[in-house]
Scaffold this active site. Structure first.
Site, mmCIF file in Angstrom:
data_model
loop_
_atom_site.group_PDB
_atom_site.id
_atom_site.type_symbol
_atom_site.label_atom_id
_atom_site.label_comp_id
_atom_site.label_asym_id
_atom_site.label_seq_id
_atom_site.Cartn_x
_atom_site.Cartn_y
_atom_site.Cartn_z
ATOM 1 N N HIS A 255 0.925 -1.026 -0.042
ATOM 2 C CA HIS A 255 0.065 -0.056 0.022
ATOM 3 C C HIS A 255 0.949 1.109 -0.032
ATOM 4 O O HIS A 255 0.538 2.338 -0.324
ATOM 5 C CB HIS A 255 -0.826 0.081 1.291
ATOM 6 C CG HIS A 255 -2.238 0.806 0.995
ATOM 7 N ND1 HIS A 255 -3.142 0.122 -0.111
ATOM 8 C CD2 HIS A 255 -2.556 1.983 1.516
ATOM 9 C CE1 HIS A 255 -4.112 1.020 0.062
ATOM 10 N NE2 HIS A 255 -3.861 2.148 0.904
ATOM 11 N N ARG A 258 1.102 2.651 -3.544
ATOM 12 C CA ARG A 258 -0.265 3.565 -3.733
ATOM 13 C C ARG A 258 0.059 5.040 -3.150
ATOM 14 O O ARG A 258 -0.282 5.937 -3.833
ATOM 15 C CB ARG A 258 -1.399 2.599 -3.422
ATOM 16 C CG ARG A 258 -2.760 3.455 -3.517
ATOM 17 C CD ARG A 258 -3.880 2.521 -3.121
ATOM 18 N NE ARG A 258 -4.852 3.392 -2.772
ATOM 19 C CZ ARG A 258 -5.983 3.957 -3.595
ATOM 20 N NH1 ARG A 258 -5.918 3.772 -4.899
ATOM 21 N NH2 ARG A 258 -7.118 4.485 -2.964
#
Length: 312
Positions: A255, A258
């Site tokens: 993550h 991202r």
């Protein structure tokens, strides 16, 4: 069923109808649906003890603000964190909204309840250099060319398109070959279109060229070594191994790529609302945290490099 008759429904039956709505019409992911079920079943269990009987929909209409606060206090006494309680309260509000639309259930008291205060954690993106190193390091992790290409393609999608793990692993053979844009269904069934960089398209094409399995249109695009759909834990294990090789902190998760996508776009002049759309955030305030992260980074650079900022 008429609204007046529906209010006699047992709360459990109403919750089952809500879960069916989430799974069918809203098409929530299984993990998200499980979270709703866990939170709301717990709320119903509390009401049964609090009211002294198995609650029906009609009981929800009579709940006072003090009843909701008693539930929240009970959850906090049970050791629930403020963040988790805020999530449970959000689930309760969502269910009440559904009950209002479907059965005309009204309860103004819920609007008086304020969620618990808690400090929102800031995103911890990897640096641009670390993102490049992570992708490059996939070429040294496994002797099989197609596995190296697969791992590289996944990290390219996370960093180059800002996808969540579930979104990248949700791609199917039908999505290949990737075009200049990719249509993604994110959280809550929210659709968005993200641009696909040439480097991302090339990485995915190389993986498909080397993959030893037939990539049927309806089947998962990314496969495990035995041919089944690749799971999120495998990608998490990949990042754990890569950050160990490169000496990166534990915050360098899938993550974090991202997060890096958003932060690096912002650092290079990206518009905050455009980034909101690319990430699929429902609220601009969710995206705003990336601006805060970038501001802190710039101030740190200023403090370290500007002659008038130096002390001594």
């Amino acid at each position: 069923m008429a609204a007046s008759h529906a209010l006699t429904l047992p709360l459990g039956a109403a919750l089952d109808a809500f879960y069916a709505h989430l799974a069918g019409e809203r098409r929530l992911a299984a993990r998200t649906l499980d979270a709703y079920r866990r939170d709301l079943d717990g709320f119903a269990e509390f009401l049964g003890l609090h009211l002294g009987c198995a609650p029906a929909l009609s009981d929800l209409a009579t709940l006072r603000a003090s009843d909701f606060r008693a539930w929240m206090a009970d959850r906090r006494r049970g050791g629930l964190s403020a963040r988790s309680l805020a999530r449970e309260l959000s689930a309760v509000r969502t269910f009440f909204g559904y009950a209002r639309r479907r059965w005309s259930l009204e309860n103004a008291a819920l609007s008086l309840i304020e969620g618990p205060k808690f400090a929102r954690s800031k995103p911890k993106p990897v640096s641009e250099e670390a993102a490049r190193e992570l992708i490059a390091e996939t070429g040294h992790r496994d002797g099989r060319d197609w596995v190296q290409a697969r791992d590289s393609a996944i990290l390219f999608l996370l960093y180059g398109c800002g996808l969540r793990i579930s979104e990248a692993l949700g791609l199917t053979g039908r999505d290949h070959p990737l075009g200049e844009t990719l249509r993604i269904t994110g959280k809550g069934g929210k659709m968005r279109v993200v641009p696909v960089l040439p480097a991302v398209r090339e990485a995915c094409a190389e993986y498909v060229r080397l993959c030893p399995f037939d990539l049927e249109p309806a089947a998962a695009l990314f496969r495990g070594t035995r041919g089944g759909a690749l799971g999120a834990r495998s990608v998490q294990a990949l990042m754990s191994d890569l950050r160990g090789r490169l000496g990166l902190p534990a915050s360098a998760t899938p993550h974090a790529l991202r997060h890096a996508f958003a932060t690096h776009l912002l650092a290079n002049g990206g518009d905050l609302r455009a980034i909101q759309e690319l990430l699929g955030h429902a609220s601009l305030s969710t995206t705003q945290v990336y601006a805060d992260v970038e501001t802190r980074r710039l101030m740190s650079i200023y403090d370290q490099t500007h002659p008038r900022a130096r002390r001594g």
